[in-house]
Write a protein that holds these residues in place. Sequence first.
Motif, PDB file in Angstrom:
ATOM      1  N   ALA A  60       5.479  -7.466  -0.123  1.00 33.80           N
ATOM      2  CA  ALA A  60       4.314  -8.136  -0.698  1.00 33.80           C
ATOM      3  C   ALA A  60       3.446  -7.159  -1.484  1.00 33.80           C
ATOM      4  N   LEU A  61       3.240  -5.969  -0.949  1.00 35.41           N
ATOM      5  CA  LEU A  61       2.465  -4.961  -1.675  1.00 35.41           C
ATOM      6  C   LEU A  61       3.192  -4.524  -2.943  1.00 35.41           C
ATOM      7  N   ALA A  62       4.519  -4.411  -2.868  1.00 35.84           N
ATOM      8  CA  ALA A  62       5.288  -4.045  -4.061  1.00 35.84           C
ATOM      9  C   ALA A  62       5.192  -5.131  -5.124  1.00 35.84           C
ATOM     10  N   LEU A  63       5.264  -6.403  -4.710  1.00 36.33           N
ATOM     11  CA  LEU A  63       5.150  -7.501  -5.671  1.00 36.33           C
ATOM     12  C   LEU A  63       3.760  -7.535  -6.300  1.00 36.33           C
ATOM     13  N   GLN A  64       2.735  -7.373  -5.480  1.00 37.62           N
ATOM     14  CA  GLN A  64       1.373  -7.351  -6.006  1.00 37.62           C
ATOM     15  C   GLN A  64       1.221  -6.218  -7.016  1.00 37.62           C
ATOM     16  N   ASN A  65       1.762  -5.046  -6.691  1.00 39.25           N
ATOM     17  CA  ASN A  65       1.729  -3.918  -7.626  1.00 39.25           C
ATOM     18  C   ASN A  65       2.463  -4.248  -8.919  1.00 39.25           C
ATOM     19  N   ALA A  66       3.647  -4.865  -8.800  1.00 44.48           N
ATOM     20  CA  ALA A  66       4.446  -5.165  -9.987  1.00 44.48           C
ATOM     21  C   ALA A  66       3.683  -6.061 -10.953  1.00 44.48           C
ATOM     22  N   LEU A  67       3.117  -7.137 -10.427  1.00 41.72           N
ATOM     23  CA  LEU A  67       2.389  -8.074 -11.290  1.00 41.72           C
ATOM     24  C   LEU A  67       1.113  -7.436 -11.835  1.00 41.72           C
ATOM     25  N   LEU A  90       5.065   2.317  -1.237  1.00 41.96           N
ATOM     26  CA  LEU A  90       5.625   2.751   0.047  1.00 41.96           C
ATOM     27  C   LEU A  90       4.671   3.682   0.773  1.00 41.96           C
ATOM     28  N   GLY A  91       3.871   4.445   0.019  1.00 43.39           N
ATOM     29  CA  GLY A  91       2.824   5.233   0.656  1.00 43.39           C
ATOM     30  C   GLY A  91       1.814   4.345   1.358  1.00 43.39           C
ATOM     31  N   MET A  92       1.462   3.213   0.730  1.00 45.14           N
ATOM     32  CA  MET A  92       0.541   2.266   1.375  1.00 45.14           C
ATOM     33  C   MET A  92       1.160   1.682   2.636  1.00 45.14           C
ATOM     34  N   LYS A  93       2.452   1.341   2.560  1.00 48.22           N
ATOM     35  CA  LYS A  93       3.103   0.802   3.753  1.00 48.22           C
ATOM     36  C   LYS A  93       3.123   1.838   4.880  1.00 48.22           C
ATOM     37  N   LEU A  94       3.332   3.102   4.537  1.00 51.44           N
ATOM     38  CA  LEU A  94       3.329   4.147   5.560  1.00 51.44           C
ATOM     39  C   LEU A  94       1.980   4.220   6.272  1.00 51.44           C
ATOM     40  N   VAL A  95       0.895   4.110   5.501  1.00 50.40           N
ATOM     41  CA  VAL A  95      -0.431   4.125   6.122  1.00 50.40           C
ATOM     42  C   VAL A  95      -0.562   2.988   7.125  1.00 50.40           C
ATOM     43  N   VAL A  96      -0.191   1.767   6.702  1.00 49.38           N
ATOM     44  CA  VAL A  96      -0.325   0.605   7.581  1.00 49.38           C
ATOM     45  C   VAL A  96       0.597   0.741   8.790  1.00 49.38           C
TER      46      VAL A  96
END
Length: 388
Positions: free
Chosen positions: A334-341, A115-121
């Motif tokens: 999508a970023l959360a899924l990438q992180n999860a895997l 969520l920090g990454m999403k905030l940046v974007v």
Amino acid sequence: MRLPVVPTIVIAQLFGTSLWFSANAAAGALMHDWGIGAAELGQLTNAVQLGFIIGTLIFALTGLADRFAASRIFAVCAVLGALANAAFALFAEGMGSGLALRFAVGFSLAGVYPLGMKLVVSWVPERAGHALAQLVGMLTLGTALPHGVRFAGGDWPWQAVLLTASVLAVLAAIMIFALGDGPHLKRKAGAHPLRLGRVLTAFTIPTFRASALGYFGHQWELYAMWTLVPLFIAGSSLAGFAASSALSFAIIGIGAVGCIAGGFVSRRTGSAPVAVTAMAISALCCALFPLLSHAAPPVVLGLMLVWGASVVADSPHFSALSARACPPEIVGSALALQNALGFAVTMISIAWGTAVVEAWGAKVAWLLLPGPVLGALAMRPLLRRARP
């Protein structure tokens, strides 16, 4: 008056992610007090990873990461993580309760890191690669920070190191709650509804798929290396050269410099060349460490500092490339899924590495080597696209 956006997010990330390896920073005292070995320490680390994986999968597959304000999710999860971390310090009495509470810390971090990454974007999409480099740099310092607290605290009990991380996480929650969400990444008119599992369609996008595969290779090496740093130091010529906590802080923390330097370079070259170059340097260090682990201490320290700087310098660029490849309405998921895997991959390398390190010694670094090699190969399509 609005808070400065990027500095606020990256400092909050520094404070929030100090929860991640807080138990590892107290490894020596914890192992002594609980009568556990390296394998059990790896289990505690993997409990955090498993919690993070399950949390990010829930955020991704349900679309929660894109249904609610990212700043509110971040703040709530940072506070919950701080409470679980404090409970580990104050109430855990062994592996049973310890594993459950470290799992809760990891679950909470699922609402902090992606969520920090999403905030940046959402605030600065036009310079996401550079800003995300600063964000991951702070994640790296956050990972190293408990080692620094341990060193600075001298004879503090190990519980004090964890409680310090909890206080910092609460400060992170306050900062992000005050900042709020950025104006970008709003849902477009006529965008597809956020159906359960819609995020899986991201893997049909070739550029997202290449970035994600590169990230998975990167993750095979990164967190296992960070977990093993104190053990690498103890088994090399660096043992007794300086305080292990100070060396661990320097080797992990220098990754922030690598991230920020890579971010500046990416403004000229793009993200893909920076990521592949970092993986190549990291792979070389990984290959050389077992051969040089008993060389003169300055040589070993120099090699480990280069490794620490390069092993994470590629990380923000996978996020930037993946975010750029996705429709805006599913970026958070999508970023959360990438992180999860990616973090599922880390569980295997951490468990394997900590299980065999006592028998293999420095050669366990070779176990990590396939990650950056295969990750760089997976990134070749994006590297070709980056060429003029």
